[in-house]
Scaffold this motif. Structure first.
Motif, PDB file in Angstrom:
ATOM      1  N   GLN A 547     -21.688  37.746  -8.460  1.00  0.00           N
ATOM      2  CA  GLN A 547     -20.981  36.511  -8.784  1.00  0.00           C
ATOM      3  C   GLN A 547     -19.594  36.792  -9.346  1.00  0.00           C
ATOM      4  O   GLN A 547     -18.636  36.081  -9.038  1.00  0.00           O
ATOM      5  N   ALA A 548     -19.481  37.835 -10.179  1.00  0.00           N
ATOM      6  CA  ALA A 548     -18.183  38.179 -10.760  1.00  0.00           C
ATOM      7  C   ALA A 548     -17.170  38.588  -9.693  1.00  0.00           C
ATOM      8  O   ALA A 548     -15.964  38.457  -9.892  1.00  0.00           O
ATOM      9  N   SER A 549     -17.670  39.072  -8.565  1.00  0.00           N
ATOM     10  CA  SER A 549     -16.772  39.469  -7.471  1.00  0.00           C
ATOM     11  C   SER A 549     -16.455  38.299  -6.536  1.00  0.00           C
ATOM     12  O   SER A 549     -15.839  38.498  -5.491  1.00  0.00           O
ATOM     13  N   ASN A 550     -16.894  37.096  -6.921  1.00  0.00           N
ATOM     14  CA  ASN A 550     -16.750  35.927  -6.052  1.00  0.00           C
ATOM     15  C   ASN A 550     -17.444  36.170  -4.717  1.00  0.00           C
ATOM     16  O   ASN A 550     -16.935  35.802  -3.655  1.00  0.00           O
ATOM     17  N   ASN A 551     -18.606  36.849  -4.820  1.00  0.00           N
ATOM     18  CA  ASN A 551     -19.452  37.151  -3.654  1.00  0.00           C
ATOM     19  C   ASN A 551     -18.780  38.076  -2.634  1.00  0.00           C
ATOM     20  O   ASN A 551     -19.206  38.126  -1.477  1.00  0.00           O
ATOM     21  N   LYS A 552     -17.783  38.827  -3.058  1.00  0.00           N
ATOM     22  CA  LYS A 552     -17.153  39.797  -2.166  1.00  0.00           C
ATOM     23  C   LYS A 552     -17.934  41.110  -2.115  1.00  0.00           C
ATOM     24  O   LYS A 552     -17.814  41.877  -1.165  1.00  0.00           O
ATOM     25  N   LEU A 553     -18.729  41.366  -3.138  1.00  0.00           N
ATOM     26  CA  LEU A 553     -19.520  42.590  -3.218  1.00  0.00           C
ATOM     27  C   LEU A 553     -20.790  42.420  -2.398  1.00  0.00           C
ATOM     28  O   LEU A 553     -21.498  41.422  -2.536  1.00  0.00           O
ATOM     29  N   THR A 554     -21.084  43.395  -1.539  1.00  0.00           N
ATOM     30  CA  THR A 554     -22.243  43.313  -0.655  1.00  0.00           C
ATOM     31  C   THR A 554     -23.508  43.759  -1.377  1.00  0.00           C
ATOM     32  O   THR A 554     -23.554  44.855  -1.937  1.00  0.00           O
TER      33      THR A 554
END
Length: 559
Positions: A547-554
């Motif tokens: 969530q902290a990555s704005n869902n960019k982390l897989t």
């Protein structure tokens, strides 16, 4: 110095509110609980202290790192990493049972949720130090050593990330700031496993070239990185890389990496007794460890894991699963057709490491005898403090120092060195890699037999004429026994891709009855619902990190 700027703003606001005409920013002072970055970079002593503190991390979960900050792994903790495996269970749960039962999820990671956040925080702190190292007024020789230490610690953090999550985000030397664009995709792109491993291994090669062979002239002799520590971590990583789960390296490279540690001719197997190895703070086998001192409060192993009748808490209790894998003194296994094992006297004539690792019914302990039988056994549910009674019928013996108190041990006990790398691991790394690369040649036999025969009472050597597959099984069992409870089993069964087999077996204990002088032994299930799913070969990245990555982390597959 960002905190000073913030305080100045508060000062200006206070001045306007109270119409104070004085121009002095009386709050613009350095807080007494912190040191500014300018001070650290201008003072070599402070900078070195900053580097030393990178061997520790921040406390992120409940009951983690009682007192002193966590280092690498869960050494002096309540629930140890062994209690997520078929070695032990944690008697009072402490967020371990959900992992044993296959219920781990991104929203509920139990005790396994701090690797990602703590590792990347540490990597950022190390990158800051490396970026500013040239500003520090220190000799070139000292600068080389500090750089080597920082690269070693960073590689250790990546090693923890890789072996738990697979491919990871490689930050290189980047120092992120709050002012940076933290939505940039390159902060969240995960490299593949091979690229991740290659990066960490290359860092260790650089670190090994910079680090001294020993720290004999300082008080942190075992607690700071050396050339041997860097090469030992490289040995472990190259072994992982060649293994089935990773499939990202060669067995030849893994054998060569272990051999490079052996060729230092600096380390040797400790011959003062297998059990004493873990209570001796400094010996020839320890390559790298964490030092603890009197007055530095932390979890004391004796009270955390000892039997209930000794006023201890019976924490990480061994399973029957691992007990059954200890050989007999004649080298036979308890399941062999012609074994010397006697089910009516199950603890007689076992591998000497069994007696130094596990407390069982009838074992001598602290001028008394362990009694886990019922009715009436003092270390059973019929004994005192019975809420701490072992659910498996066993207690942990390894690591415990009988000269340290169990009652009220705080600030006076728990002084053992927690060993991260020791020479026996290197020999077993070499034996495994060389067997996979070339088959069971003489060097493989020599390495594994050296480990077996130093245990105080000679164990028989591995029989000659084994096939590669037979030797593979011998080496795997040798790692299980020699390295028990040292945070290897969790990763070994995964990298060998046998976790689905080993971790789906029930968590067994033993129920011992007594009638007069006769004992009965009955296997029982110590923890219900033990389960392992394919997705658990890797841990889930905590949902908060996604969530902290704005869902960019897989996220890892299956979660």
């Amino acid at each position: 110095m960002k905190y000073i700027k913030r305080i100045t703003v508060l000062t200006a606001l206070a001045s306007s509110m109270f119409m104070v005409s004085c121009q002095k920013d009386f709050l613009d002072v350095v807080p007494t609980d912190r040191v500014s970055d300018a001070s650290i970079l201008s003072d070599s002593v402070l900078f070195e202290a900053y580097v030393i503190n990178r061997y520790m991390g921040t406390r992120l979960t409940d009951k983690e790192a009682e007192g002193t900050l966590p280092g690498f792994g869960r050494g002096f903790e309540y629930a140890m990493w062994s209690s997520l495996t078929d070695e032990s269970i944690y008697n009072n749960d402490d967020n371990t049972w959900l992992i044993q039962r296959g219920q781990i999820a991104p929203e509920n990671t139990g005790i396994a949720g701090s690797f990602w956040g703590r590792s990347y925080r540490s990597i950022r702190e190390i990158n800051y130090a490396l970026a500013n190292l040239d500003k520090v007024p220190v000799s070139e020789g000292k600068k080389r050593m500090l750089k080597g230490e920082l690269q070693f610690i960073r590689a250790f953090r990546y090693h923890d990330l890789i072996r738990n999550y697979g491919g990871v985000v490689l930050l290189g030397d980047k120092v992120t700031e709050i002012s940076n664009d933290l939505t940039s995709q390159d902060l969240f792109d995960r490299s593949d496993i091979k690229t991740s491993l290659d990066y960490a291994i290359a860092q260790l090669d650089e670190a090994a070239a910079l680090l001294p062979e020993s720290n004999d002239n300082n008080s942190w002799k075992l607690g700071r990185a050396t050339k041997g520590a860097a090469l030992a971590l490289k040995s472990r990583l190259t072994l992982y890389a060649a293994s089935a789960l990773y499939n990202a390296g060669t067995w030849q490279a893994a054998a060569a990496a272990a051999k490079s540690v052996m060729d230092l001719n600096k380390y040797s197997l400790y011959t003062g007794g297998y059990g004493n190895l873990f209570t001796s703070n400094d010996n020839s086998e320890i390559i790298f460890g964490r030092l603890y001192a009197i007055g530095a409060r932390h979890v004391c192993l004796e009270i955390a894991n000892g039997p209930n009748s000794y006023n201890a808490w019976g924490g990480n209790v061994p399973l029957q699963n691992v007990v059954d894998d200890y050989e007999m003194m004649d080298g036979t296994k308890v399941t062999d057709a012609k074994t010397s094992y006697d089910p009516q006297n199950p603890y007689k004539n076992r591998d000497p490491r069994f007696y130094a690792t596990i407390l069982y019914n009838g074992a001598t302990y602290r001028n008394s005898t362990i009694e886990t039988y019922t009715p009436g056994g003092k270390d059973s549910k019929d004994g005192p403090s019975n809420w701490n009674t072992s659910k498996t019928g066993y207690y942990l013996r390894k690591f415990m120092n009988d000269n340290l108190p169990i009652d009220n041990p705080w600030d006076v006990a728990g002084t053992q060195t927690w060993i991260y790398f020791r020479y026996a691991e290197i020999l077993l790394n070499f034996a495994e890699a060389q067997n996979e690369a070339s088959g069971p040649d003489a060097s493989v036999y020599a390495a594994i037999n050296a480990v077996r025969q130093r245990v105080g009472v000679n164990m028989p050597v591995i029989p000659a004429g084994l096939t590669q597959a037979q030797m593979r099984e011998r080496i795997r069992n040798e790692r299980r026994i020699e390295l028990a409870f040292e945070e290897h089993r969790f990763y070994d069964v995964r990298r060998w891709k046998i976790a689905a087999e080993k971790e789906n077996v029930p968590a067994y204990g033993i129920e011992i009855g007594k009638n007069g002088t006769a004992y009965t032994y009955k296997q029982k299930e110590a923890l219900s619902g033990k389960s392992f799913a394919e997705k658990q070969y890797w841990l889930p990245i905590p949902r908060t990190e996604i969530q902290a990555s704005n869902n960019k982390l897989t996220q890892n597959q299956g979660y």
